[in-house]
Design an enzyme around this catalytic site. Structure first.
Site, PDB file in Angstrom:
ATOM      1  N   ALA A  60       0.830  -1.201   0.000  1.00  0.00           N
ATOM      2  CA  ALA A  60       0.000   0.000   0.000  1.00  0.00           C
ATOM      3  C   ALA A  60       0.868   1.255   0.000  1.00  0.00           C
ATOM      4  O   ALA A  60       2.057   1.223   0.330  1.00  0.00           O
ATOM      5  CB  ALA A  60      -0.914   0.001   1.220  1.00  0.00           C
ATOM      6  N   GLY A 106      -0.756  -5.458   0.080  1.00  0.00           N
ATOM      7  CA  GLY A 106      -1.801  -5.394  -0.931  1.00  0.00           C
ATOM      8  C   GLY A 106      -1.376  -5.982  -2.256  1.00  0.00           C
ATOM      9  O   GLY A 106      -2.213  -6.445  -3.038  1.00  0.00           O
ATOM     10  N   GLU A 109      -2.150  -9.563  -1.913  1.00  0.00           N
ATOM     11  CA  GLU A 109      -3.610  -9.684  -1.909  1.00  0.00           C
ATOM     12  C   GLU A 109      -4.158  -9.575  -3.331  1.00  0.00           C
ATOM     13  O   GLU A 109      -5.064 -10.321  -3.725  1.00  0.00           O
ATOM     14  CB  GLU A 109      -4.212  -8.608  -1.005  1.00  0.00           C
ATOM     15  CG  GLU A 109      -3.947  -8.871   0.470  1.00  0.00           C
ATOM     16  CD  GLU A 109      -4.408  -7.738   1.369  1.00  0.00           C
ATOM     17  OE1 GLU A 109      -5.151  -8.009   2.322  1.00  0.00           O
ATOM     18  OE2 GLU A 109      -4.013  -6.575   1.120  1.00  0.00           O
ATOM     19  N   GLU A 129       1.995  -6.453   6.949  1.00  0.00           N
ATOM     20  CA  GLU A 129       1.219  -5.401   7.614  1.00  0.00           C
ATOM     21  C   GLU A 129       1.422  -5.389   9.126  1.00  0.00           C
ATOM     22  O   GLU A 129       1.353  -4.333   9.764  1.00  0.00           O
ATOM     23  CB  GLU A 129      -0.277  -5.576   7.305  1.00  0.00           C
ATOM     24  CG  GLU A 129      -0.665  -5.295   5.866  1.00  0.00           C
ATOM     25  CD  GLU A 129      -0.595  -6.520   4.972  1.00  0.00           C
ATOM     26  OE1 GLU A 129      -1.161  -6.477   3.865  1.00  0.00           O
ATOM     27  OE2 GLU A 129       0.029  -7.528   5.378  1.00  0.00           O
TER      28      GLU A 129
END
Length: 253
Positions: A60, A106, A109, A129
């Site tokens: 991110a 992310g 993901e 994270e």
């Protein structure tokens, strides 16, 4: 689009992240990914490859986190990217994430929203994270556990460590590890793009939805998919080609 390049080569769509230097996943980039995945949903596109270079996506955009703290937009940080990944996952056609460099947070993901993940030999994946005091918010806890099991997913998420390509292959996060990952992904995408697209979509839905349901309900989803595929023009072509002892020519209809 500013941060995503969308191109096609016949029935294959190539979606390339383009937010240098590391393709940090901002909310604007997530919105453009949703737009690109929606564009790839048209019937003329029969397979999709998503990639980024030199890194697939290193996570991110942390600079947006501070603004989210102040604006109270924590939910949007997760929902924007999570929605894009869900759109990718629901495409009724084969999808491949071609991963070079980092696919972290992310980025992993996003890659897990694809049907298959091809990694270059120098790729690194992970869900770091926890090192920021947070957890994955765009599907990481759910998809990683479904891919490799709850216990191993806990170890990777609790540690936040980077997983090299060969270990990712052993764990089941990666499907292939190759030198030229984009070439391999495009080659396989073109192979699938010449296959029975309706049947691919039906099988994908039966697998993805059915495994989340009790057995009897999953079997019902499978039967619905069987009927849908059986009624397709490609099913008629496949049966006729088999009986005539010739290769089938599928049109995706």
């Amino acid at each position: 689009m500013q941060f995503v390049e969308y191109t096609t080569d016949g029935p294959v769509a190539l979606i390339r992240l383009n937010r240098p230097p590391v393709n940090a996943l901002s909310m604007a980039l997530a919105a453009e990914l949703s737009e690109a995945f929606a564009a790839a949903a048209v019937p003329s596109i029969r397979a999709v490859v998503i990639t980024g270079e030199p890194h697939f996506a290193a996570g991110a955009d942390i600079k947006e986190f501070q603004a989210a703290f102040e604006a109270g937009e924590e939910d949007r940080l997760a929902s924007d990217l999570g929605g894009a990944v869900l759109t990718l996952e629901r495409l009724a056609k084969p999808t491949i994430a071609a991963v070079r460099g980092f696919a972290l947070g992310g980025g992993l993901e996003l890659a897990m929203g694809a049907d298959f993940r091809y990694l270059s030999t120098d790729a690194r994946v992970g869900q770091p994270e926890i090192l920021l005091g947070i957890i994955p918010g765009a599907g990481g806890t759910q998809r990683l556990a479904r891919l490799i099991g709850q216990h191993k997913a806990k170890e990777l998420i609790f540690s936040g460590r980077h997983v090299p390509a060969d270990e990712a292959l052993d764990l089941g996060i990666a499907d292939r590890v190759v030198d030229d990952v984009l070439e391999a992904a495009l080659e396989d995408a073109h192979t699938w793009a010449n296959g029975p697209t309706v049947a691919y979509g039906a099988a994908k839905r039966a697998l993805d939805e059915g495994l989340r349901l009790p057995l009897e309900e999953g079997l019902a989803v499978e039967r619905e998919g069987f009927v849908e595929a059986f009624r397709s023009a490609d099913a008629r072509e496949g049966v006729q080609a088999f009986l005539a002892k010739r290769p089938a020519t599928f049109t995706g209809e």
